[in-house]
Design a protein around this motif. Structure first.
Motif, PDB file in Angstrom:
ATOM      1  N   LYS A   1     -12.788   2.334   5.136  1.00 10.14           N
ATOM      2  CA  LYS A   1     -11.757   1.662   4.327  1.00 10.14           C
ATOM      3  C   LYS A   1     -10.350   1.934   4.867  1.00 10.14           C
ATOM      4  N   SER A   2     -10.149   3.126   5.420  1.00 15.27           N
ATOM      5  CA  SER A   2      -8.782   3.456   5.859  1.00 15.27           C
ATOM      6  C   SER A   2      -8.516   3.000   7.295  1.00 15.27           C
ATOM      7  N   GLU A   3      -9.562   2.518   7.942  1.00 15.58           N
ATOM      8  CA  GLU A   3      -9.458   2.120   9.350  1.00 15.58           C
ATOM      9  C   GLU A   3      -8.462   0.985   9.586  1.00 15.58           C
ATOM     10  N   ASN A   4      -8.369   0.091   8.602  1.00 15.55           N
ATOM     11  CA  ASN A   4      -7.561  -1.109   8.817  1.00 15.55           C
ATOM     12  C   ASN A   4      -6.120  -1.000   8.348  1.00 15.55           C
ATOM     13  N   LEU A   5      -5.716   0.192   7.917  1.00 12.24           N
ATOM     14  CA  LEU A   5      -4.304   0.345   7.525  1.00 12.24           C
ATOM     15  C   LEU A   5      -3.445   0.202   8.777  1.00 12.24           C
ATOM     16  N   PRO A   6      -2.449  -0.680   8.742  1.00  5.78           N
ATOM     17  CA  PRO A   6      -1.579  -0.807   9.919  1.00  5.78           C
ATOM     18  C   PRO A   6      -0.810   0.496  10.173  1.00  5.78           C
ATOM     19  N   ASP A   7      -0.506   0.754  11.445  1.00 10.14           N
ATOM     20  CA  ASP A   7       0.215   1.988  11.784  1.00 10.14           C
ATOM     21  C   ASP A   7       1.549   2.114  11.041  1.00 10.14           C
ATOM     22  N   GLU A   8       2.219   0.998  10.845  1.00  4.25           N
ATOM     23  CA  GLU A   8       3.541   1.097  10.176  1.00  4.25           C
ATOM     24  C   GLU A   8       3.375   1.564   8.716  1.00  4.25           C
ATOM     25  N   LEU A   9       2.293   1.146   8.074  1.00  6.40           N
ATOM     26  CA  LEU A   9       2.048   1.614   6.710  1.00  6.40           C
ATOM     27  C   LEU A   9       1.677   3.105   6.725  1.00  6.40           C
ATOM     28  N   LEU A  10       0.900   3.459   7.755  1.00  8.62           N
ATOM     29  CA  LEU A  10       0.510   4.866   7.907  1.00  8.62           C
ATOM     30  C   LEU A  10       1.759   5.754   8.078  1.00  8.62           C
ATOM     31  N   VAL A  11       2.703   5.302   8.897  1.00  6.22           N
ATOM     32  CA  VAL A  11       3.927   6.076   9.140  1.00  6.22           C
ATOM     33  C   VAL A  11       4.723   6.244   7.835  1.00  6.22           C
ATOM     34  N   VAL A  12       4.823   5.180   7.049  1.00  6.61           N
ATOM     35  CA  VAL A  12       5.567   5.267   5.790  1.00  6.61           C
ATOM     36  C   VAL A  12       4.861   6.231   4.827  1.00  6.61           C
ATOM     37  N   LEU A  13       3.541   6.150   4.796  1.00  4.52           N
ATOM     38  CA  LEU A  13       2.780   7.050   3.927  1.00  4.52           C
ATOM     39  C   LEU A  13       2.953   8.512   4.372  1.00  4.52           C
ATOM     40  N   ILE A  14       2.980   8.735   5.670  1.00  7.00           N
ATOM     41  CA  ILE A  14       3.196  10.096   6.188  1.00  7.00           C
ATOM     42  C   ILE A  14       4.592  10.588   5.769  1.00  7.00           C
ATOM     43  N   GLY A  15       5.593   9.733   5.941  1.00  4.07           N
ATOM     44  CA  GLY A  15       6.961  10.115   5.553  1.00  4.07           C
ATOM     45  C   GLY A  15       7.036  10.439   4.066  1.00  4.07           C
ATOM     46  N   ASP A  16       6.350   9.636   3.252  1.00  5.63           N
ATOM     47  CA  ASP A  16       6.328   9.888   1.805  1.00  5.63           C
ATOM     48  C   ASP A  16       5.629  11.215   1.504  1.00  5.63           C
ATOM     49  N   MET A  17       4.544  11.467   2.216  1.00  2.00           N
ATOM     50  CA  MET A  17       3.805  12.719   2.004  1.00  2.00           C
ATOM     51  C   MET A  17       4.672  13.928   2.371  1.00  2.00           C
ATOM     52  N   ILE A  18       5.352  13.832   3.515  1.00  4.11           N
ATOM     53  CA  ILE A  18       6.220  14.934   3.958  1.00  4.11           C
ATOM     54  C   ILE A  18       7.302  15.184   2.891  1.00  4.11           C
ATOM     55  N   THR A  19       7.852  14.088   2.369  1.00  3.10           N
ATOM     56  CA  THR A  19       8.874  14.200   1.317  1.00  3.10           C
ATOM     57  C   THR A  19       8.305  14.963   0.117  1.00  3.10           C
TER      58      THR A  19
END
Ligand SMILES: [Fe+2]
Ligand SMILES: [Fe+2]
Length: 333
Positions: free
Chosen positions: A61-79
């Motif tokens: 299910k998580s395979e198709n997340l675009p990289d740009e969405l992944l980057v935003v999610l990572i930034g949110d997680m770091i926050t």
């Protein structure tokens, strides 16, 4: 006593005077632990016999997340993971301070309760991202490490008025941003991530409601100083809590992350304008009467501010180019 000392003193008294209000409402504003979700409710159960199947399904299910969405999610997680910084900040606000660490004052209970709810956000997003297998976790962990070491100064000067204006704004901003990630997650076929971000956005919405209510009480008790503080905070501008993030090699990583959030419409200048207008309406700034000339000026400024940001947002066209991120093994997003 100078005027400044008098104003600090009266703010402290207003905050102290709100203790019983906070005590009466705390159970409505925070959820009991027994009714609260926990990160493991949304993750594959690694102790289950069929964990391999669960994990396989998770990754599919998580395979198709675009990289740009992944980057935003990572930034949110770091926050979210820099929570120690935010609790320290909250605990510095005059009148809110938890003097012993287990103080029974309503403000101290609020700050510990808020922190314990927030703690699940970074925890859940961190585990989710780790399990996708698509993230350079070490690079992400280095960024969290730097961010907590670097700290953050939202220019609220330990003043609870400025502090609660900041948190009212910021909780709404995180609510918007997590809701938008949820929307993009389901578009990419990951229902689990949609649920995760939806649950987190629900917490942020409750926290927003609480901080706005605290500020509403301050507007009732001390309208003049409240309106001046609101205008002051808007002139300073709301700095994002993770703006000092650093992954050890890229000085612009926060800007690059914010640019993607703007580009994929997770958090934009328009959202910033919407938050201002929503707070101005919610606290009924327009109809506060009996103000000094200075406070009336602040009122005019606040009532037209959102419009100005909206005009700026409409003039501003955003076409950022793809950039490399250590968080996703130097792939471009
Ligand atoms: Fe959060
Ligand atoms: Fe929050």
């Amino acid at each position: 006593m100078t005027n400044l000392e008098k104003s600090i003193r009266s703010r402290f008294e207003v905050i102290k005077g709100m203790e019983s209000f906070v005590a009466d409402n705390i159970d409505l504003l925070l959820k009991p632990v027994s009714e609260s979700w926990q990160p493991s409710d949304f993750l594959p159960d690694m102790a289950a016999e069929n964990r391999d199947e669960q994990l396989k399904d998770f990754r599919l299910k998580s395979e198709n997340l675009p990289d740009e969405l992944l980057v935003v999610l990572i930034g949110d997680m770091i926050t979210e993971e820099a929570l120690p910084t935010y609790q320290t900040w909250l605990n510095r606000l005059e009148g809110i301070t938890d003097k012993t660490g287990t103080s029974s004052s309503a403000w101290a209970k609020w700050s510990r309760g808020w922190t314990s709810e927030e703690n699940r956000h970074g925890d859940l997003l961190n585990k989710y991202l780790y399990l996708t297998g698509r993230v350079d976790m070490r690079a992400v962990e280095v960024t969290i490490h730097h961010l907590i070491r670097n700290g953050f100064d939202p220019k609220t000067e330990n003043d609870p008025y400025l502090g609660f204006i900041y948190t009212s704004f910021q909780e709404r901003a995180t609510k918007i941003s997590h809701s938008n990630v949820a929307r993009l997650a389901i578009k990419a076929g990951d229902e689990r991530l949609q649920k995760i971000c939806g649950m987190i956005a629900g917490d942020e919405a409750r926290h927003e409601k609480a901080y706005r209510l605290f500020m509403q009480k301050i507007f009732e008790a001390d309208p003049m100083q409240a309106i001046l503080s609101f205008a002051k905070m808007m002139k300073i501008k709301i700095t994002m809590p993770a703006h000092l993030m650093y992954d050890g090699c890229d000085k612009n990583i926060f800007t690059k992350f914010s640019n993607i959030a703007q580009r994929i419409e997770v958090y934009t200048v328009k959202d910033y304008a919407e938050i201002i207008s929503n707070l101005v309406k919610g606290w009924d700034i327009e109809n506060i009467k009996g103000l000094s000339d200075l406070a009336a000026k602040a009122q005019d400024y606040l009532c037209s501010l959102s419009e100005r940001y909206l005009n700026a947002a409409n003039r501003f066209s955003f076409a950022g180019s793809a950039e490399k991120f250590s968080w996703i093994f130097d792939r471009e997003a």
